[in-house]
Design a protein around this motif. Structure first.
Motif, PDB file in Angstrom:
ATOM      1  N   PHE A 653     -27.585  71.667  51.777  1.00 10.62           N
ATOM      2  CA  PHE A 653     -26.513  72.390  51.075  1.00 10.62           C
ATOM      3  C   PHE A 653     -25.488  72.903  52.088  1.00 10.62           C
ATOM      4  N   TYR A 654     -25.994  73.471  53.183  1.00  8.56           N
ATOM      5  CA  TYR A 654     -25.117  74.027  54.224  1.00  8.56           C
ATOM      6  C   TYR A 654     -24.213  72.939  54.809  1.00  8.56           C
ATOM      7  N   ARG A 655     -24.800  71.772  55.152  1.00 12.85           N
ATOM      8  CA  ARG A 655     -24.015  70.698  55.766  1.00 12.85           C
ATOM      9  C   ARG A 655     -22.974  70.142  54.786  1.00 12.85           C
ATOM     10  N   GLN A 656     -23.447  69.884  53.555  1.00 12.51           N
ATOM     11  CA  GLN A 656     -22.602  69.171  52.607  1.00 12.51           C
ATOM     12  C   GLN A 656     -21.541  70.048  51.966  1.00 12.51           C
ATOM     13  N   TYR A 657     -21.926  71.277  51.576  1.00 10.43           N
ATOM     14  CA  TYR A 657     -20.990  72.106  50.800  1.00 10.43           C
ATOM     15  C   TYR A 657     -20.319  73.204  51.625  1.00 10.43           C
ATOM     16  N   VAL A 658     -21.000  73.738  52.634  1.00  8.22           N
ATOM     17  CA  VAL A 658     -20.385  74.777  53.467  1.00  8.22           C
ATOM     18  C   VAL A 658     -19.552  74.138  54.579  1.00  8.22           C
ATOM     19  N   LEU A 659     -20.157  73.213  55.312  1.00  9.64           N
ATOM     20  CA  LEU A 659     -19.422  72.537  56.394  1.00  9.64           C
ATOM     21  C   LEU A 659     -18.525  71.417  55.872  1.00  9.64           C
ATOM     22  N   GLY A 660     -18.858  70.896  54.698  1.00 12.07           N
ATOM     23  CA  GLY A 660     -18.071  69.792  54.149  1.00 12.07           C
ATOM     24  C   GLY A 660     -18.327  68.471  54.828  1.00 12.07           C
ATOM     25  N   VAL A 661     -19.529  68.326  55.427  1.00 11.58           N
ATOM     26  CA  VAL A 661     -19.876  67.073  56.104  1.00 11.58           C
ATOM     27  C   VAL A 661     -20.395  66.087  55.069  1.00 11.58           C
ATOM     28  N   ARG A 662     -19.726  64.975  54.939  1.00  9.85           N
ATOM     29  CA  ARG A 662     -20.152  63.931  54.012  1.00  9.85           C
ATOM     30  C   ARG A 662     -20.647  62.727  54.806  1.00  9.85           C
ATOM     31  N   ASP A 663     -21.471  61.899  54.186  1.00 18.34           N
ATOM     32  CA  ASP A 663     -21.879  60.650  54.819  1.00 18.34           C
ATOM     33  C   ASP A 663     -20.636  59.803  55.070  1.00 18.34           C
ATOM     34  N   SER A 664     -20.576  59.201  56.261  1.00 20.70           N
ATOM     35  CA  SER A 664     -19.400  58.394  56.593  1.00 20.70           C
ATOM     36  C   SER A 664     -19.291  57.216  55.636  1.00 20.70           C
ATOM     37  N   GLU A 665     -18.051  56.926  55.276  1.00 23.09           N
ATOM     38  CA  GLU A 665     -17.807  55.829  54.339  1.00 23.09           C
ATOM     39  C   GLU A 665     -18.037  54.505  55.051  1.00 23.09           C
ATOM     40  N   GLU A 666     -18.814  53.649  54.443  1.00 21.56           N
ATOM     41  CA  GLU A 666     -19.109  52.352  55.038  1.00 21.56           C
ATOM     42  C   GLU A 666     -18.865  51.256  54.012  1.00 21.56           C
TER      43      GLU A 666
END
Length: 911
Positions: A653-666
């Protein structure tokens, strides 16, 4: 310590021999260099340097012909093959090379050992006639062709020999045979004294040359083998020399020059087992770090495996200031070699379009990436956004700037299976890279690039002289053949500092301190290796060398190195991650069994220190900045998927919604599960959205079924972009999507037989405020519900899942567990969250049911949320009422309070 070469020179000087007029022959050029160095140190007066030859150079002098490499021999052989073999049964060059390499090796052996080739090949043909499996008469065409090949060998040999000698050239064995035939003529012309130093395993041609000069008083040969081994007739180290002492007529009348008595003297021998090759190199670095400059001057590191050179160079300690490397750096290990290799493979296997990963692997290569810089990133983002799996040559070239297009064209312009175009493209590529490297002043990379320029020039010349290369594949085979022999020579002071060499480079040289790496079976000695058409028993009959003789050669070199050494370190790999690895060499066992009284022999096992790593769960404390982001998320609205991701793992949750880190688009080569889900959801939305607040009819469903193909095709084009769906796995997934819709609509038709269905909402956006007294900032929950319908007077909230969901995944016993176990209760949490938001918007009329339709479990129909009183009971309450939602709201507020509490860190969950 007096070296062997120094001892020989002292004896010659004391005998008043005219050194300047003497011709010295040694096993290698390196040994010749050391001889001249020793001579300069011993000479009391100025003298002219004598002639010093390696044995290969000496045979060229006698034969008056030049040695050509294996590649030229192969091309010449194919020319001969085409003139001898009838056109209808001729093989192409690629097929020819598969067997011709081994045959040239056998020709070489036959010539070096002066065997009558006609008798030999007739014998071999008869053996093959006995061995073939066919017993029927008349013989089949296959068997006739098989036997014809063996009978053609004398003609191939004669043709190749004639062709090479017409140009006064030959492969090594042929030069040796010619030299042995010319030795009498040579001896009449050259009456100087010849001194042979440090030889061991002589082939028949060499023996004939040496014996003729010895018998005519024109030569002396000095053997370097300790009497310990000479007296032991069973020891492999003395296999050859004892044979010469016994068989050569000259030794029946005079004493051999063989007075070595060094091996029994005190020696410190340390045998060390170390895991992995890299472990050996690191331990080697530690050994060298303890040596002073004077000791390093008398030290040699001998590598059993060529591949250890780079790791050893990277492991050398700072105190090694001077280093002389005898072995060259293999050109195949140069960083840029992988670029040319990759391009060969891509163009060899590519049809009309290039696979995107192949393209990226080329433009991301360090040699190109430094030139293209940001253009590489832009290009990769472009193909990812368009989901382009296959790219045309024009599409790739036009994606780059005009300045970069020359470089890109050299890589991706079609080669049309033409070797000429390949070599032209590579030279263009080299020129483009050279311009960049000159501006960056990268001298080492420029040196590598220059050697590849020379290599491709050589291939161009070969291709013009011998037009046998008809395809990229055949050129690639020869590129690899030449690459295997090319090396970059190191420049240094040959007699100063630490000496780093291979086993064969150590011939006739002596050092006080020796470190030998990879003393394993299969390396030292090398064991049964090498390809040949000649059977083992035939080799024995004609006294050709077998693996036993090759092992004896390694035995001699190993023990000869130890003769005058005082400190010896023998390192071997203990790991068993490959063939023959992990087993220490028989030489080490021999040393232990045949230990000399004065030898101090110790054995040790070394392994790296591996600290215990504690896998502690990570946690992130909530800083004021993080709290501001959480408040911003709360104001925008927590989605059910965001909340369930927190339940699964707070750090996610912290990475995805707080930091806004998404899986790189491939690039999506095969349709992913989420893409399939999007296609099915969007198709159903397009079908059902016009029916909001209307009764569903069988005619509607039939109309939808007629549009399935068209709708799925449209949705795949929208979601999967340029990805191909007409082949392979994607075609199967395309058909699965159609099947999902068809089966779902059939389920709807079955329901309409007994149910009245009114569509209320399709893909409705929901948002509601959550009031939590402890928190002084607004909190919202948002989401999009797939479908809300009224079935026979009951409101149903439905969530579609393209994956498989079973009934037990949407049931709950204790409300306290709802926000703790993701696997069991995430589906229940989602449907209850949608129900709660619909209730907050006053869109809900009780009674209500909420649940999931699983496309992989359609036979179970609508999977209703259920509340059980006890585990493993069948009794459950499926109707959702206000009490149900109140109980859910309590757990929801607890979860959101925890997320928003600045004192509660995001703590990783143990999986």
């Amino acid at each position: 310590m007096v070296s062997f070469i120094s001892g020989v020179l002292k004896e010659l000087i004391s005998s008043k021999e005219n050194i300047s007029e003497t011709i010295f022959i040694l096993p290698s050029k390196r040994a010749g260099s050391f001889l001249l160095k020793e001579l300069s140190a011993l000479g009391e007066h100025h003298i002219f340097a004598p002639k010093v030859y390696s044995i290969e150079e000496f045979t060229e002098v006698i034969s008056e012909a030049k040695t050509v490499d294996n590649t030229i021999t192969l091309f010449e052989f194919y020319k001969v093959y085409k003139t001898i073999t009838p056109e209808e049964v001729q093989e192409d060059f690629e097929t020819f090379t598969a067997w011709a390499q081994s045959l040239i090796h056998d020709f070489n052996e036959i010539d070096r050992y002066l065997i009558d080739y006609k008798k030999f090949f007739n014998y071999l043909a008869d053996i093959q006639d006995l061995k073939h499996w066919s017993i029927q008469e008349p013989k089949t065409e296959l068997i006739n062709n098989y036997l014809a090949f063996w009978k053609s060998l004398p003609a191939y040999y004669e043709g190749l020999k004639k062709e090479l000698l017409s140009n006064k050239t030959g492969y090594q064995g042929l030069i040796y045979r010619l030299a042995s035939e010319n030795i009498a003529t040579y001896a009449q012309k050259h009456r100087s004294k010849h001194v042979f130093i440090g030889f061991n395993a002589l082939n028949t041609a060499e023996q004939q040359i040496v014996q003729h000069l010895l018998e005519n008083g024109l030569a002396e040969i000095y053997w370097d083998l300790d009497e310990v081994f000479v007296k032991d007739h069973q020891h492999d180290a003395s296999l050859f020399i004892n044979q010469y002492l016994k068989d050569w007529p000259v030794y029946k009348e005079k004493q051999a020059k063989l007075q070595v008595d060094e091996y029994h003297k005190p020696k410190n021998i340390q045998i060390t087992g170390i895991p992995k090759n890299v472990g050996q190199t690191k331990y080697l670095g530690e050994l060298l770090a303890n040596l002073d400059e004077e000791t390093l001057q008398e030290t040699a590191v001998v590598l059993g495996q060529e591949d250890l050179l780079l790791p050893v160079l990277n492991s050398l300690p700072p105190n090694v200031k001077d280093l002389n490397i005898t072995m060259g750096f293999p050109l195949k290990n140069a960083p840029i070699a992988s670029l040319f290799d990759r391009l060969f493979q891509i163009h060899q296997n590519t049809g009309s379009a290039y696979y995107y990963k192949d393209v990226i692997s080329v433009i991301n290569h360090p040699a190109l990436n430094e030139i293209l810089k940001k253009e590489t990133e832009v290009f990769i983002e472009k193909i990812q956004s368009k989901n382009s799996v296959n790219l045309s040559s024009e599409e790739i070239i036009n994606s780059f700037s005009v300045e970069a297009q020359a470089l890109i064209k050299a890589c991706f312009k079609t080669w049309d299976n033409s070797p000429y175009k390949v070599l032209e493209a590579f030279q263009q590529l080299i020129n483009q890279i050279k311009i960049h490297l000159k501006s960056s002043d990268n001298k080492l990379a420029l040196e590598f690039l220059y050697h590849f320029h020379v290599l491709f020039n050589k291939l161009e010349n070969l291709n013009e002289t011998y037009p046998h290369l008809k395809s990229i594949k055949s050129l690639y085979q020869f590129y690899k053949e030449i690459m295997s022999t090319q090396s970059l020579d190191f420049q240094g002071r040959p007699f100063k500092g630490l000496q780093l060499m291979g086993m064969l480079e150590s011939r006739a040289l002596d050092f006080k301190n020796i470190i030998i790496c990879s003393v394993n079976e299969g390396v030292l000695p090398s064991g049964k290796s090498g390809s040949s058409f000649i059977p083992f028993d035939l080799k024995q009959t004609y006294k050709l060398p077998t693996y036993k003789e090759k092992d004896a050669v390694y035995t001699y070199h190993f023990y000869r190195l130890l003769q005058r050494a005082q400190n010896v370190h023998l390192l071997y790999n203990t790991e068993t991650d490959g063939l023959n690895s992990g087993e220490k060499s028989r030489f080490l066992t021999q040393l232990e069994i045949e230990k000399q009284p004065a030898h101090q022999l110790t054995h040790a096992m070394v392994s790296p220190k591996v600290p215990a790593i504690k896998n502690e769960l990570r946690e992130v404390k909530k800083t004021p900045e993080i709290m501001e982001k959480i408040k911003s998320l709360a104001a925008y609205g927590f989605s059910p998927s965001a909340l369930t991701s927190y339940i699964r793992n707070p750090l996610d949750f912290y990475r995805q919604y707080v930091l806004g880190v998404r899986d790189s688009e491939e690039v999506e080569e095969t349709v992913a599960y989420n893409t399939l889900g999007t296609v099915v959801h969007d198709s159903l939305e397009n079908f059902y959205k016009p029916l909001e607040n209307k009764l569903l009819t069988a005619e509607d469903i039939k109309a939808f079924k007629a549009k399935i193909e068209e709708e799925i095709t449209f949705q795949f084009k929208k979601s999967y972009m340029n990805g191909p769906v007409n082949q392979g796995k994607n075609l199967l997934i395309f058909e699965v999507a159609k099947r999902y819709l068809r089966n779902f609509l059939n389920l709807e038709l079955d329901r309409l037989k007994t149910e009245e269905i009114k569509i209320l909402k399709i893909e409705e956006n929901l948002r509601s405020e959550i009031n939590i007294g402890k928190l002084d900032f607004p909190i919202f929950m948002r989401g999009k519900v797939d479908r809300v319908e009224n079935t026979n007077g009951i409101t149903r909230i439905i969530d579609y899942k393209t994956g498989k969901v079973t009934q037990d995944k949407i049931e709950i016993v204790d409300w306290e567990d709802l926000a703790s176990d993701y696997d069991k209760y995430s589906k229940s949490f989602q449907v209850l969250a949608y129900t709660k938001m619909i209730q907050d918007q006053n869109l809900l009329d009780f009674p209500v049911e909420a649940g999931i339709i699983s496309f992989k479990n359609l036979k179970s129909g609508f999977l209703k949320f259920g509340k059980k009183d006890k585990p493993r009971t069948k009794n459950k309450e499926t109707a959702i009422n206000k009490e149900t939602l109140d109980a859910f709201e309590i757990e929801l507020k607890k979860l959101i309070t925890e997320i928003c509490d600045p004192e509660v860190p995001f703590t990783e969950k143990e999986i």
